[in-house]
Design a protein around this motif. Structure first.
Motif, PDB file in Angstrom:
ATOM      1  N   LEU A 172      44.569  42.140  21.169  1.00  0.00           N
ATOM      2  CA  LEU A 172      43.516  41.779  22.225  1.00  0.00           C
ATOM      3  C   LEU A 172      43.902  42.065  23.548  1.00  0.00           C
ATOM      4  N   ASN A 173      43.090  43.018  24.324  1.00  0.00           N
ATOM      5  CA  ASN A 173      44.222  43.034  26.031  1.00  0.00           C
ATOM      6  C   ASN A 173      42.773  42.319  26.968  1.00  0.00           C
ATOM      7  N   PRO A 174      43.222  41.909  27.606  1.00  0.00           N
ATOM      8  CA  PRO A 174      42.610  40.628  28.024  1.00  0.00           C
ATOM      9  C   PRO A 174      41.622  41.495  29.267  1.00  0.00           C
ATOM     10  N   THR A 175      41.914  42.376  29.512  1.00  0.00           N
ATOM     11  CA  THR A 175      41.041  43.426  30.557  1.00  0.00           C
ATOM     12  C   THR A 175      39.815  44.046  30.238  1.00  0.00           C
ATOM     13  N   ASP A 176      39.867  43.943  29.070  1.00  0.00           N
ATOM     14  CA  ASP A 176      38.896  44.664  27.572  1.00  0.00           C
ATOM     15  C   ASP A 176      37.585  43.348  27.643  1.00  0.00           C
ATOM     16  N   TYR A 177      38.111  42.524  28.249  1.00  0.00           N
ATOM     17  CA  TYR A 177      36.901  40.628  28.221  1.00  0.00           C
ATOM     18  C   TYR A 177      37.301  40.302  28.942  1.00  0.00           C
ATOM     19  N   GLY A 178      36.901  40.724  30.621  1.00  0.00           N
ATOM     20  CA  GLY A 178      36.917  39.783  31.947  1.00  0.00           C
ATOM     21  C   GLY A 178      37.663  40.021  32.935  1.00  0.00           C
ATOM     22  N   VAL A 179      38.907  39.878  31.995  1.00  0.00           N
ATOM     23  CA  VAL A 179      39.656  39.171  33.117  1.00  0.00           C
ATOM     24  C   VAL A 179      40.575  40.773  34.028  1.00  0.00           C
ATOM     25  N   PRO A 180      40.294  40.376  35.125  1.00  0.00           N
ATOM     26  CA  PRO A 180      41.253  41.519  35.801  1.00  0.00           C
ATOM     27  C   PRO A 180      42.279  42.901  35.768  1.00  0.00           C
ATOM     28  N   SER A 181      42.229  43.296  35.963  1.00  0.00           N
ATOM     29  CA  SER A 181      43.807  44.110  35.479  1.00  0.00           C
ATOM     30  C   SER A 181      44.469  43.409  36.374  1.00  0.00           C
ATOM     31  N   TYR A 182      45.452  42.600  35.786  1.00  0.00           N
ATOM     32  CA  TYR A 182      46.498  42.303  37.613  1.00  0.00           C
ATOM     33  C   TYR A 182      47.411  42.417  37.331  1.00  0.00           C
ATOM     34  N   TYR A 183      47.808  42.434  38.587  1.00  0.00           N
ATOM     35  CA  TYR A 183      50.209  43.200  37.752  1.00  0.00           C
ATOM     36  C   TYR A 183      50.719  42.197  37.340  1.00  0.00           C
ATOM     37  N   GLU A 184      51.671  42.542  36.434  1.00  0.00           N
ATOM     38  CA  GLU A 184      52.137  41.734  35.546  1.00  0.00           C
ATOM     39  C   GLU A 184      53.595  41.099  36.047  1.00  0.00           C
ATOM     40  N   LEU A 185      53.965  41.943  36.586  1.00  0.00           N
ATOM     41  CA  LEU A 185      55.463  41.606  37.774  1.00  0.00           C
ATOM     42  C   LEU A 185      55.194  42.440  38.854  1.00  0.00           C
ATOM     43  N   VAL A 186      55.447  41.492  39.654  1.00  0.00           N
ATOM     44  CA  VAL A 186      55.960  41.598  41.775  1.00  0.00           C
ATOM     45  C   VAL A 186      57.214  41.580  42.029  1.00  0.00           C
ATOM     46  N   ALA A 187      58.078  41.587  42.666  1.00  0.00           N
ATOM     47  CA  ALA A 187      59.124  42.022  43.768  1.00  0.00           C
ATOM     48  C   ALA A 187      58.665  40.587  45.034  1.00  0.00           C
ATOM     49  N   VAL A 188      59.360  39.772  44.410  1.00  0.00           N
ATOM     50  CA  VAL A 188      58.023  38.464  45.798  1.00  0.00           C
ATOM     51  C   VAL A 188      59.699  38.234  47.289  1.00  0.00           C
ATOM     52  N   THR A 189      59.404  38.127  48.284  1.00  0.00           N
ATOM     53  CA  THR A 189      59.914  37.990  49.182  1.00  0.00           C
ATOM     54  C   THR A 189      59.803  36.501  50.010  1.00  0.00           C
ATOM     55  N   GLY A 190      60.338  35.490  50.569  1.00  0.00           N
ATOM     56  CA  GLY A 190      59.898  34.672  51.403  1.00  0.00           C
ATOM     57  C   GLY A 190      59.508  35.060  52.868  1.00  0.00           C
ATOM     58  N   ASP A 191      58.335  34.204  53.162  1.00  0.00           N
ATOM     59  CA  ASP A 191      58.167  35.011  54.262  1.00  0.00           C
ATOM     60  C   ASP A 191      59.115  35.321  55.340  1.00  0.00           C
ATOM     61  N   GLN A 192      59.598  33.981  55.980  1.00  0.00           N
ATOM     62  CA  GLN A 192      61.347  34.193  56.676  1.00  0.00           C
ATOM     63  C   GLN A 192      62.636  35.921  56.204  1.00  0.00           C
ATOM     64  N   THR A 193      62.607  35.566  55.294  1.00  0.00           N
ATOM     65  CA  THR A 193      63.310  36.574  55.043  1.00  0.00           C
ATOM     66  C   THR A 193      62.325  37.975  55.179  1.00  0.00           C
ATOM     67  N   LEU A 194      61.718  38.468  54.961  1.00  0.00           N
ATOM     68  CA  LEU A 194      61.294  39.378  55.686  1.00  0.00           C
ATOM     69  C   LEU A 194      61.321  40.042  56.940  1.00  0.00           C
ATOM     70  N   GLU A 195      61.220  38.939  57.827  1.00  0.00           N
ATOM     71  CA  GLU A 195      61.309  38.854  58.793  1.00  0.00           C
ATOM     72  C   GLU A 195      61.987  39.348  59.992  1.00  0.00           C
ATOM     73  N   LYS A 196      63.320  38.984  58.496  1.00  0.00           N
ATOM     74  CA  LYS A 196      64.901  38.500  59.655  1.00  0.00           C
ATOM     75  C   LYS A 196      64.871  40.093  58.390  1.00  0.00           C
TER      76      LYS A 196
END
Length: 335
Positions: A213-237
């Motif tokens: 059963l797919n959660p998005t068929d039953y009230g759960v938003p279609s969120y991104y399963e996997l993302v790439a993150v960076t630190g705020d300071q790293t992004l600036e630099k």
């Protein structure tokens, strides 16, 4: 895929990481071999089909073309991709959209997403093919295993409630990461926290057919399963280097989509066989499931404000966060 998620990250740990001595991380932006800018990337798990685009980009020279040298690392602990990115010890970490929101909302962890890798949930409620379960309401009176992660409880509660069921009538038990085994052994009637691109093909390969059963068929938003993150300071630099990384990563994905068999072989050649050996048939099926979920008409990795706001609202409604962080604190599109 054994999804490592902790619902609560420690600010103290991040501060300690930032303060500790020793070798500086690649996110320092120092020039590496032949003047290439160094970018360190920590995977969410050992190499598998979802990471194929990285190994393609390395194999085909796309990173070098963009003027960067990429160091692909594996996490020693579940929250390393988030913690080390926040502390500036790595340039990028692969993590999960709901956890990014929770980390920012609950503990002000200084990270934001720079790209969406998998654009919809892989997490499923999985059960044997011959089960009487048809919809989430049918889980009333049954035992559902989960990996001890509160997010999965909230997913299940939303699904059952959305289907008109009573979540209190579901027996939820912590089975750790023995999700497939608990279904096969009938220790549980179903599990949540299992991934459609990993546990499902693994069980099929072992001779166990399932439905899900797919959660998005039953009230759960279609969120991104996997993302790439960076630190705020790293992004600036290091914004320019991160942009270069993403251009090369997009080329890697495009090759992966156009030549999946060759991309799969490149992955197999780069697997961590000692710790996490891959089965080529399982990874082939996994890649077939993943490719459409990684595609975006706006370009690989592009994120939408709506997705972050909808996911945040659901997390708040589920009691996992008190306030929804501003979207601009959660993500940035680098293009």
């Amino acid at each position: 895929m054994k999804k490592w998620i902790c619902s609560c990250l420690s600010i103290l740990m991040i501060v300690m990481l930032a303060a500790c001595g020793g070798k500086e991380a690649d996110s320092s932006g120092q020039s590496g071999e032949k003047g290439l800018k160094e970018v360190s990337v920590m995977l969410d798990w050992y190499p598998n089909a979802v990471h194929s685009f990285l190994y393609v980009a390395e194999e085909k020279g796309y990173f070098k073309e963009e003027g960067i040298k990429v160091d692909i690392q594996f996490p020693a602990n579940p929250t390393d991709p988030m913690n080390l990115a926040a502390a500036g010890k790595i340039t990028l970490g692969f993590y999960y959209q709901p956890d990014v929101v929770m980390a920012r909302a609950n503990e002000e962890v200084p990270v934001k997403a720079v790209g969406a890798i998998v654009r919809s949930p892989l997490n499923r409620v999985i059960f044997p093919e011959d089960s009487t379960v048809k919809t989430p309401k049918d889980l009333e009176g049954k035992t559902v295993g989960y990996p001890g992660i509160p997010l999965n409880e909230s997913l299940l509660k939303t699904m059952v409630s959305s289907d008109g069921g009573d979540y209190k009538k579901v027996n939820v038990v912590d089975v750790g990461f023995e999700l497939g085994a608990s279904v096969v052994s009938k220790q549980t009637d179903a599990v949540i926290g299992a991934f459609i691109n990993h546990e499902v093909p693994v069980l099929k390969h072992q001779g166990h057919e399932t439905r899900n059963l797919n959660p998005t068929d039953y009230g759960v938003p279609s969120y991104y399963e996997l993302v790439a993150v960076t630190g705020d300071q790293t992004l600036e630099k290091e914004k320019e280097a991160i942009q270069s990384f993403w251009k090369a990563a997009a080329k890697g994905y495009e090759f992966m989509a156009e030549h999946p068999d060759e991309a799969l072989q490149i992955l197999m050649d780069n697997q961590d066989e000692a710790n996490f050996p891959l089965d080529q048939e399982v990874e082939k099926e996994s890649m077939e499931i993943l490719l459409p979920k990684m595609h975006s008409d706006e370009g690989f990795g592009t994120q939408s404000k709506d997705s972050w706001e909808e996911t945040g609202k659901w997390l708040k409604d589920s009691g996992l966060i008190k306030e929804v962080p501003a979207a601009e604190d959660l993500f940035i599109n680098l293009k």
